[in-house]
Design an enzyme around this catalytic site. Structure first.
Site, short mmCIF file in Angstrom:
data_model
loop_
_atom_site.label_atom_id
_atom_site.label_comp_id
_atom_site.label_asym_id
_atom_site.label_seq_id
_atom_site.Cartn_x
_atom_site.Cartn_y
_atom_site.Cartn_z
CD GLN A 96 -8.96 5.85 -5.39
OE1 GLN A 96 -8.88 5.31 -6.49
NE2 GLN A 96 -8.32 6.96 -5.10
CE LYS B 282 -8.06 6.42 -10.02
NZ LYS B 282 -7.58 5.92 -8.74
CG ASP C 244 -2.98 1.66 -8.43
OD1 ASP C 244 -2.82 2.64 -9.17
OD2 ASP C 244 -3.90 1.54 -7.61
N1 GUN Z 1 -5.19 7.37 -4.22
C1 GUN Z 1 -4.57 8.48 -4.66
N2 GUN Z 1 -3.87 8.21 -5.78
C2 GUN Z 1 -4.05 6.90 -6.04
C3 GUN Z 1 -3.57 6.03 -7.08
O1 GUN Z 1 -2.81 6.41 -7.98
N3 GUN Z 1 -3.99 4.75 -6.99
C4 GUN Z 1 -4.80 4.30 -6.00
N4 GUN Z 1 -5.15 3.03 -6.00
N5 GUN Z 1 -5.25 5.08 -5.04
C5 GUN Z 1 -4.88 6.37 -5.06
#
Ligand code: GUN
Length: 280
Positions: free
Chosen positions: A97, A53, A120
């Site tokens: 996360q 990211k 998200d």
């Molecule tokens: N962990 C695995 N996939 C994701 C996601 O799309 N967003 C977040 N915040 N954590 C994750």
């Protein structure tokens, strides 16, 4: 091999060019899009996702900061950190996360994020809007999957979409999103009886469970679009939830792992961050 391979890597690269151009325009207007990521603990898979990211943000010209908190962080400490970011006018998007360490309440933390900075789509308000059929910010992986299906002109209206996996991150929101596209949706999970008999009915089959090669060729209807959300490590190699080589002989479309859904998730995060920056 007969299936068309849907390359999320290529689609994300194409999107990145448009996103960079959008960042330039925003900057000319004095807005410097910025994302903050909170990671609690040391989950190795999360560390890799967070690094991806950060890299993508850098390529697009989006400022990103990663706040790494120790495993033993308390709920109050986490909320205090989120609150600082909520109040920071220079931060447009906040991502927590997942998974969080077991002692922390994920829903409470996700809902502590100001809904307008939730990139998200996991805040209960944003999840509620999706449930009501008026989505605001869409969760990144489901949004990326829909983008891929539309880009490949896979017919959605009236199609039977079978989603295997009922997580809040992928399965549930994707089911709602496909419903909004007028698919007939079946949501399967670990207690589903005779999974193969259900998956064989799918025009669109999505596997999002985290079990290596769960979906074998005999579980797939000839001509289906098969979307693999799994990222599993087997003998040091990445593989998805779909037995790729065999299923590619039967399906009309298939996403690879790596290079399929993963890069699209990141691309949609950038998209949501830019949207949040525009709103601000
Ligand atoms: N962990 C695995 N996939 C994701 C996601 O799309 N967003 C977040 N915040 N954590 C994750």
């Amino acid at each position: 091999m007969s299936a068309v391979i849907l390359s999320g890597k290529d689609m994300a690269a194409e999107l990145l060019e448009q996103q960079s151009a959008r960042v330039d325009t925003l900057r000319l207007n004095g807005i410097h899009p910025a994302l903050a990521v909170i990671m609690v603990g040391e989950d190795p898979a999360s560390a890799i996702y967070v690094r991806n990211k950060e890299r993508a943000c850098a390529k697009a010209g989006i400022a990103s900061q990663v706040i790494r908190l120790p495993e033993h962080t308390t709920q109050e400490e986490l909320h205090a950190r989120i609150e600082e970011l909520n109040e920071d006018p220079l931060v447009h998007g906040i991502l927590i996360q997942l998974p969080l360490p077991k002692h922390l309440n994920e829903t409470a933390a996700l809902t502590w994020v100001r809904a307008s900075k939730d990139v998200d789509g996991f805040h209960v308000i944003n999840a509620g809007h999706l449930l009501q059929g008026h989505p605001t910010v869409l969760p990144c992986t489901p949004q990326g999957i829909l983008y891929m299906l539309k880009k490949a002109h896979v017919p959605l209206e009236g199609a039977h979409a079978v989603v295997v996996g009922r997580s809040n991150i992928v399965g549930k929101p994707l089911a709602l999103l496909l419903l909004g596209e007028n698919c007939t949706v079946t949501l399967c999970h670990s207690r589903t009886r005779d999974l193969a008999s259900v998956t064989r009915q799918a025009d669109i089959l999505v596997a999002a469970v985290g079990r290596p090669r769960l979906i074998t060729a005999d579980m797939v209807k000839p001509g289906a679009a098969v979307i693999d959300v799994g990222i599993n490590r087997v003998d040091g190699k990445l593989c998805g939830d779909v037995d790729f080589d065999a299923v590619a002989e039967r399906a009309a479309y298939i996403t690879p792992v790596p290079g399929g859904v993963g890069p699209m998730t990141v691309a949609m995060l950038l998209e949501n961050t830019l949207e949040a920056a525009c709103r601000a």
